[in-house]
Design an enzyme around this catalytic site. Sequence first.
Site, PDB file in Angstrom:
ATOM      1  CB  CYS A 181      -0.871   0.032   1.244  1.00  0.00           C
ATOM      2  SG  CYS A 181      -1.870  -1.432   1.439  1.00  0.00           S
TER       3      CYS A 181
ATOM      4  NE  ARG B 299       5.209   1.465  -1.107  1.00  0.00           N
ATOM      5  CZ  ARG B 299       6.140   1.497  -0.169  1.00  0.00           C
ATOM      6  NH1 ARG B 299       7.290   2.069  -0.415  1.00  0.00           N
ATOM      7  NH2 ARG B 299       5.929   0.957   1.005  1.00  0.00           N
TER       8      ARG B 299
ATOM      9  CD1 TRP C 263      -0.170  -5.985  -3.132  1.00  0.00           C
ATOM     10  CD2 TRP C 263      -0.376  -6.758  -1.038  1.00  0.00           C
ATOM     11  NE1 TRP C 263       0.283  -7.284  -3.112  1.00  0.00           N
ATOM     12  CE2 TRP C 263       0.161  -7.786  -1.849  1.00  0.00           C
ATOM     13  CE3 TRP C 263      -0.594  -7.022   0.315  1.00  0.00           C
ATOM     14  CZ2 TRP C 263       0.487  -9.042  -1.348  1.00  0.00           C
ATOM     15  CZ3 TRP C 263      -0.271  -8.271   0.819  1.00  0.00           C
ATOM     16  CH2 TRP C 263       0.262  -9.267  -0.016  1.00  0.00           C
TER      17      TRP C 263
ATOM     18  CG  ASN D   7       0.269   2.328   3.661  1.00  0.00           C
ATOM     19  OD1 ASN D   7      -0.762   2.364   3.015  1.00  0.00           O
ATOM     20  ND2 ASN D   7       1.410   2.812   3.222  1.00  0.00           N
ATOM     21  N   GLY D   8      -0.802  -0.865   6.651  1.00  0.00           N
ATOM     22  CA  GLY D   8      -0.607  -1.696   7.844  1.00  0.00           C
ATOM     23  C   GLY D   8      -1.862  -2.505   8.131  1.00  0.00           C
TER      24      GLY D   8
ATOM     25  CD  GLU E  71      17.402 -13.400  -6.421  1.00  0.00           C
ATOM     26  OE1 GLU E  71      16.817 -13.861  -5.434  1.00  0.00           O
ATOM     27  OE2 GLU E  71      17.042 -12.349  -7.000  1.00  0.00           O
TER      28      GLU E  71
ATOM     29  CE  LYS F 272      14.354 -11.342  -9.193  1.00  0.00           C
ATOM     30  NZ  LYS F 272      14.860 -11.187  -7.909  1.00  0.00           N
TER      31      LYS F 272
ATOM     32  CD  GLU G 281      10.544 -11.921  -7.572  1.00  0.00           C
ATOM     33  OE1 GLU G 281      10.235 -11.209  -6.617  1.00  0.00           O
ATOM     34  OE2 GLU G 281      11.649 -11.810  -8.165  1.00  0.00           O
TER      35      GLU G 281
ATOM     36  CG  HIS H 264      17.927 -36.646  -2.235  1.00  0.00           C
ATOM     37  ND1 HIS H 264      18.187 -37.949  -1.876  1.00  0.00           N
ATOM     38  CD2 HIS H 264      19.136 -36.045  -2.339  1.00  0.00           C
ATOM     39  CE1 HIS H 264      19.492 -38.120  -1.756  1.00  0.00           C
ATOM     40  NE2 HIS H 264      20.094 -36.977  -2.033  1.00  0.00           N
TER      41      HIS H 264
ATOM     42  CE  LYS I  41      11.985  -2.849  -5.190  1.00  0.00           C
ATOM     43  NZ  LYS I  41      12.783  -3.964  -5.753  1.00  0.00           N
TER      44      LYS I  41
HETATM   45  C1  G6P Z   1       9.351  -8.364  -1.497  1.00  0.00           C
HETATM   46  C2  G6P Z   1       9.977  -7.997  -2.821  1.00  0.00           C
HETATM   47  C3  G6P Z   1      11.291  -8.749  -3.001  1.00  0.00           C
HETATM   48  C4  G6P Z   1      12.211  -8.484  -1.822  1.00  0.00           C
HETATM   49  C5  G6P Z   1      11.540  -8.811  -0.496  1.00  0.00           C
HETATM   50  C6  G6P Z   1      12.358  -8.316   0.679  1.00  0.00           C
HETATM   51  O1  G6P Z   1       8.929  -9.673  -1.530  1.00  0.00           O
HETATM   52  O2  G6P Z   1       9.100  -8.304  -3.877  1.00  0.00           O
HETATM   53  O3  G6P Z   1      11.915  -8.321  -4.190  1.00  0.00           O
HETATM   54  O4  G6P Z   1      13.366  -9.249  -1.969  1.00  0.00           O
HETATM   55  O5  G6P Z   1      10.271  -8.168  -0.411  1.00  0.00           O
HETATM   56  O6  G6P Z   1      12.419  -6.924   0.625  1.00  0.00           O
HETATM   57  P1  G6P Z   1      13.539  -6.058   1.271  1.00  0.00           P
HETATM   58  O7  G6P Z   1      13.163  -4.645   0.932  1.00  0.00           O
HETATM   59  O8  G6P Z   1      13.499  -6.321   2.737  1.00  0.00           O
HETATM   60  O9  G6P Z   1      14.833  -6.451   0.672  1.00  0.00           O
END
Ligand code: G6P
Length: 613
Positions: A2, A27, A79, A105-106, A486, A490, A493, A509, A608
């Site tokens: 949000c 975000r 969100w 927010n929250g 990672e 990617k 996502e 396994h 984000k």
């Molecule tokens: C969200 C984002 C990720 C990020 C994670 C942790 O899930 O989509 O890209 O890695 O939060 O965020 P931070 O700001 O703590 O690195």
Amino acid sequence: MCGIVGYIGKANAPKVLINGLRRLEYRGYDSAGLAVLDDDQILVAKSAGKVSVLNDRARTQWPQELFNRVTTGIAHTRWATHGPPTEVNAHPHLDKSGDIALVHNGIIENYRSLRARLEGKGHHFFSETDTEVLAHLIGECDKGDLFQAVCDALHQVEGAFGIAVLSAQEPDRIITARRGSPIVIGVGDGESIIASDACAILAHTQRVIYLDDNDIAIVTADSVDIRDLNNVPVTREIAELGMDAAATEKGGYDHFMLKEIHEQPEALANAIRGRLDHDVGSSVLAGMGTSPRELAELTRVVMIGCGTSLHAGLVGEYAFEDLADIHAEVQQAAEFRYRNPIIGNCDLVVAISQSGETADTLAAVREANQKGAFVMSLCNVVGSTIARETGRGVYLHAGPEISVASTKAFTCQVAVLLMMALKLGRGRRYSREDGIKLAREIGSIPDLVSKVILQNDLIAKIAADYTKNEHAFFIGRGPMYPVALEGALKLKEISYIHAEGYHAAELKHGPIALLEKGTPVIALACDVPGKDKTLGNVEECRARGARILGIVTEGDHETAECMDDFITIPRCHPLVATIPAVVALQLFSYHVARLRGCEIDQPRNLAKSVTVE
Ligand code: G6P
């Protein structure tokens, strides 16, 4: 997640608010709304979907003259948490009288009991949200002083909030407060802008005030008066943002993600600049705020983070053990405070967070502080809550990262962790000679990454053959194992292909049962220790019909020949190699997602900055 924008001043408020919301789109959100003050009356426009839909809605709903005369309002991107992303659930929410509007927010954790109590007093709710309950509660507490009403309401609330409140009865002010969710106030010339993220303020001013938890502010066009929830004045400094508005534009790229991948050589150079001491073969990280003596006394490094930041920590684990001979581990921030972690004053706890606002990581920082650990942060966003609460830490200097999928923050996190491990290592077992060599390698990271980015067109061509599959596996060993995790993150996502990262040896396994003809297996087969064993695992996959894309070291023709397709990275130290290797996977994922027509910068359901647990 949000986003909040509030404006009070001299400009066209709907325009400022919509532009502010656009700056926060990155975000992640699924509905939006705004409320403006017109002739002492509150007008609200809301919509499910994008800010552009909200803009059209406001323009059809309100007469053109209104846009030129209203100068005060609040706005929100939501969100969804409580209730689906519908128009009725979108913020702002009004109180019973319709004279008070709230964006939030929250999460208000005790909203059910508050709602039941208010319903008993004749309040009727239209939405499923916790926020509407808070709006009504503020209205219920309002005896002619909005500030006091917000204080009284917040005293009854459990949970996290960043809020902005507008009242038709007190049109000269916006009340804003925070606990757990960030609020920044831009101090302009005859105007003030409230936001949950400095990106929405940049276009107006560089002068900002960050609220601390339990701060509440009365914001007018010319003043910011901050108190605590007991009405005791508090002083918060005005800080300079030092952010360039152009850094938050796409700059000619189709997507922020592509721009940010290409920015990596420069971002890494900024993260590394001035932090390597080539004479003694060590690094200079003043922000850690540790004496050599304190470093020598540390017995363990515990890294905490979420998502991509967690994966950076996993690379750090190898680096600390390898270079500094110190026990290192990574813990999921979300688990940290619920498992009673064994942490003491000889432990270095490193909170890794691009945004510096992730709720779980912040809670873990507080728990580690409570247990007397030596806590520091590794954040990108300057002035973020985690950076401020840890007091000591190292900024990434990667520049604003707008794309939801993290790229440059990850590589900068790894580069900084390598420098930290080098520093700790030099205070322990690592020799000057080895230190000098590694410092040189770390210094060359920007060039190594440039070489991978030069293969962009080739990677795009390879990606075209991987767009039809619905499953993919990424495998690696040693420090390349977190790179596999990672890489899979990617791909899933942004392309919505189901992708799993596995230790190369673990595949047999269980997951190997899922391989069939043509299933992609992306193998981190760079020429680093463990490569031969990874190649053995590659053969196991090939025998089951998998199609293998290898990340291999330049000049290692023999390995390249084992692959159906390959992308090369320059030869370098095994820990350093994690960075060019991940860049190759970032580009691969980007092109697969682009060719599948996905909405790359704002993938569905993702945010984000995750400011709820
Ligand atoms: C969200 C984002 C990720 C990020 C994670 C942790 O899930 O989509 O890209 O890695 O939060 O965020 P931070 O700001 O703590 O690195």
